[in-house]
Design an enzyme around this catalytic site. Structure first.
Site, mmCIF file in Angstrom:
data_model
loop_
_atom_site.group_PDB
_atom_site.id
_atom_site.type_symbol
_atom_site.label_atom_id
_atom_site.label_comp_id
_atom_site.label_asym_id
_atom_site.label_seq_id
_atom_site.Cartn_x
_atom_site.Cartn_y
_atom_site.Cartn_z
ATOM 1 N N GLU A 63 15.026 11.307 16.182
ATOM 2 C CA GLU A 63 16.332 10.257 16.760
ATOM 3 C C GLU A 63 17.409 11.094 16.883
ATOM 4 O O GLU A 63 17.357 11.578 15.993
ATOM 5 C CB GLU A 63 16.639 9.189 15.582
ATOM 6 N N LYS A 120 16.390 1.484 20.589
ATOM 7 C CA LYS A 120 16.535 0.936 19.017
ATOM 8 C C LYS A 120 16.576 -0.581 19.172
ATOM 9 O O LYS A 120 17.424 -0.783 19.531
ATOM 10 C CB LYS A 120 17.262 1.728 18.028
ATOM 11 N N CYS A 124 13.680 4.849 13.602
ATOM 12 C CA CYS A 124 14.279 4.492 12.115
ATOM 13 C C CYS A 124 14.306 3.477 11.827
ATOM 14 O O CYS A 124 13.237 2.679 11.296
ATOM 15 C CB CYS A 124 15.323 5.483 12.080
ATOM 16 N N ARG A 183 -23.027 -15.787 -13.022
ATOM 17 C CA ARG A 183 -24.110 -16.456 -12.863
ATOM 18 C C ARG A 183 -25.327 -16.307 -14.267
ATOM 19 O O ARG A 183 -25.544 -17.805 -14.139
ATOM 20 C CB ARG A 183 -25.047 -15.320 -11.999
ATOM 21 N N ASN A 223 -47.889 -0.395 -3.610
ATOM 22 C CA ASN A 223 -47.511 -1.075 -3.211
ATOM 23 C C ASN A 223 -48.353 -2.453 -4.896
ATOM 24 O O ASN A 223 -46.872 -3.294 -4.974
ATOM 25 C CB ASN A 223 -46.807 -1.523 -2.288
ATOM 26 N N TRP A 261 -36.269 1.020 1.170
ATOM 27 C CA TRP A 261 -37.012 1.882 0.713
ATOM 28 C C TRP A 261 -37.311 1.210 -1.254
ATOM 29 O O TRP A 261 -37.061 1.168 -1.666
ATOM 30 C CB TRP A 261 -36.147 3.521 0.342
ATOM 31 N N SER A 271 -34.374 -8.594 12.836
ATOM 32 C CA SER A 271 -34.967 -7.393 12.449
ATOM 33 C C SER A 271 -35.927 -7.385 13.066
ATOM 34 O O SER A 271 -36.180 -6.080 13.294
ATOM 35 C CB SER A 271 -36.185 -8.848 11.465
#
Length: 631
Positions: free
Chosen positions: A46, A115, A169, A335, A433, A467, A619
């Protein structure tokens, strides 16, 4: 400049009060140094052309004319510099004097920002000299037509993410700083030209103020303050300069010095954060002044953590781990209460994820004052189970004092394979699986039998990569690890080990040392794990890095690739980083169908893939555009 990075500089020169010619030379020299070091935005303090502490000299015509002459010289001598340069000076218009920031670009004065808030308390008595300004005023300075305008944003044509708003400032110390309106109108960078004197404790408050303002605005904030050379008649100025980005301190000067600090700010990050928040909807009442800067290839001077989900400080990490475990346990406890469940059933494999799920369950039961024996840990050995993991599961359950069941599912899986005509010697996806789904069936039925529910063990990294076996370990009644990435799972388990002793500590440490594996393929002849997940899908530390920048910030693959190279600094070659990044993208898109039907689970961090909360995508979306990146 590339990928939205902008090198910025806060420069505090050593000045002489009221010697505008001397001060101009200091400013020019510092501006040249900053730009030569790659800065495209250089912010000075400033009233730096005159000095902030001129007092009644501000009312002298000689000083006002000298300041204008010095501004013209600065503009001329910096005309060849490819940067935006901000300097402070007093500007007279009519019967009023304004405390202004002059915005210079390649010799042109783009505007004068006044300012807005003029302090008149304690050691500050600026109203004696300066007038507040709230509306634009056309003026001519240094032979150039321009405006004194508080409602202006400087917008870069060549780098659209770079939009600059300016405060001076006191503006930032007020209850309603102008930067709020500027940010809502699109400013991604706020520069503050300041002359903030030092008193005990003020530096800490100043840091907090600038960090919090940058966080509130989701912006970069550059605070440049006056330093050596200002009058010390009643005050001392330290040149305390600060550069923050969305609540993070990127650079800070040592106080009571002069010089330049630099920071490479990520403007694409600011835009991404704002896009997510959708509250930055624009303000058409502000003037946009356009300018150009060249796009530069910067060698970035900022660090990127290899583990963006994990705090780097040990103290912060411990606090974070305790908080995360409490959030997980509270979600589970709530829960349990709501469902009036008598038991909680966990498939305990002796691996990291199921260990963390058990830790959370123990904390939740302790929180509710329930008997840990109502936690039923079930190990289900089959064709790929190793002695090490099975033993660890048993020791872990015993150490925590929970109920333990050992159910060998080999016969059930073999019978199932006979039923569907699967050759037991064909080690394909059906072979794997089939075991995972049998385990889930066992857990669900035990939960039914005991009046409880199944606690999911899968983590965020596995959800991102898909995964998990669909309707196998993919499914549960409450997934406590659903928003915990694999790199953080490790730290949470290590935190629990640090706060444990005896056999419990030993087994937790051994689990941490065990390779990550689903153990669905037969072990090696020596009994060691044959199926290591990271050999198949890639290092989780890379995938978690990709996940953070892809989901949290929406960065392009090419930018993520660049950041990964910087973060891992030679630990992986370019081909490896590219290979696993493409694997991540392919799997992330292909496996969305699994995430579209996830069970409930507590949100812990800012990245989660719950279809009911933070992440929704089709998806069948194509990954083609993301895979066509240049490494």
């Amino acid at each position: 400049m590339k990928d939205g990075f902008l090198r910025t500089a806060c420069a505090t020169p050593q000045i002489k009060v009221a010697d505008c010619s001397f001060n101009a030379q200091q400013i020019i020299t510092m501006a040249e140094t900053a730009v030569n070091n790659g800065a495209s935005l250089v912010v000075f303090p400033e009233l730096c052309i005159t000095g902030y502490t001129c007092s009644d000299l501000f009312l002298q015509k000689t000083l006002i004319l000298s300041a204008e002459k010095a501004l013209g010289e600065i503009a001329e001598k910096t005309a060849s510099l490819d940067a935006l340069i901000l300097v402070g000076l007093p500007v007279k218009k009519g019967a009023a004097l304004y405390n202004c920031a002059a915005v210079l670009s390649k010799g042109k004065i783009l505007g004068l920002v006044p300012k807005r808030n003029i302090p008149n308390y304690s050691e500050f008595y600026e109203l004696r000299h300066f007038t507040a300004c709230s509306e634009k005023i056309e003026t001519t300075i240094c032979g150039q037509n321009t405006e004194i305008n508080p409602n202006v944003i400087f917008a870069c044509r060549t780098m659209p993410e770079f939009k600059l708003g300016i405060e001076i400032c006191e503006d930032v110390w007020t209850p309603e700083p102008p930067s709020g309106k500027l940010a809502l109108a699109g400013a991604t960078v706020i520069a503050n030209l300041s002359a903030s004197d030092e008193v005990i404790g003020k530096a800490d408050y100043r840091r907090m103020l600038i960090k919090s303002q940058s966080a509130r605005l989701i912006s970069a904030y550059l605070y440049t303050s006056a330093g050596m050379g200002e009058s010390t008649t009643d005050m001392v100025f330290s040149g305390h300069n600060i550069i923050c980005e969305n609540g993070s301190m990127l650079a800070e000067s040592k106080r009571f010095t002069t010089g330049i600090i630099y920071a490479d700010i990520d403007l694409q990050k600011m835009e991404s954060e704002r896009l997510r928040s959708n509250t930055y909807i624009g303000n058409n009442n502000l003037l946009f002044v356009e300018f150009d800067i060249d796009i530069k290839e910067l060698k970035l001077n900022r660090k990127f953590s290899k583990t963006p989900f994990v705090p780097q400080s040990k103290i912060n990490l411990d606090e974070r781990c305790e908080e995360i475990l409490t959030i997980q346990a509270t979600g589970l406890a709530t829960r349990l209460n709501h469902t009036h469940a008598k038991t909680a059933v966990i498939g305990l494999s002796g691996g990291l994820d199921s260990t963390l799920a058990l830790i959370v369950a123990v904390h939740a039961f302790d929180m509710l004052g329930l008997d840990r024996k109502n936690i039923i840990a079930v190990t289900m050995p089959c064709f790929g189970t190793t002695k090490r993991t099975k033993s660890n599961a048993e020791i872990l359950a015993e150490s925590y004092g929970v109920s333990f069941k050992d159910i060998d599912i080999s016969k059930a899986v073999t019978q199932h394979f006979e039923d569907i005509g699967q050759d037991i010697n064909t080690l394909d996806v059906t072979f794997e699986n089939g075991q995972a789904r049998e385990r889930t069936q066992v857990l669900m039925d035990i939960a039914n039998k005991t009046g409880g529910f199944v606690i999911g063990t899968g983590d965020l990294s596995e959800l991102a990569l898909g995964w998990a076996t669909y309707n196998g370990d993919h499914m549960s009644m409450y997934a406590v690890n659903a928003s915990i990435p694999k790199t953080l799972v490790r730290h949470l388990t290590a935190f629990e080990a640090e706060h444990s002793e005896g056999k419990l500590k030993e087994v937790l440490l051994d689990i941490l040392a065990t390779p990550v594996s689903p153990e669905l393929l037969p072990p090696k002849k020596d009994g060691e794990i044959s199926q290591k997940t990271e050999d198949l899908v890639g290092p989780y530390e890379l995938h978690d890095f990709y996940l953070y920048y892809f989901v949290r910030l929406g960065f392009t693959p090419s930018k993520i690739f660049r950041l990964a190279k910087l973060a891992f600094d030679g630990e992986y070659d370019d081909a490896t980083i590219e290979k696993w990044l493409k694997t991540f993208i392919r799997r992330f898109f292909a496996q969305q169908f699994k995430r579209s039907c996830l069970p409930d689970g507590p949100k812990v961090g800012t990245v989660t893939l719950s279809p009911r909360g933070d992440w929704r995508m089709p998806s069948d979306a194509s990954s083609a555009e993301w895979l066509e990146f240049n490494a």
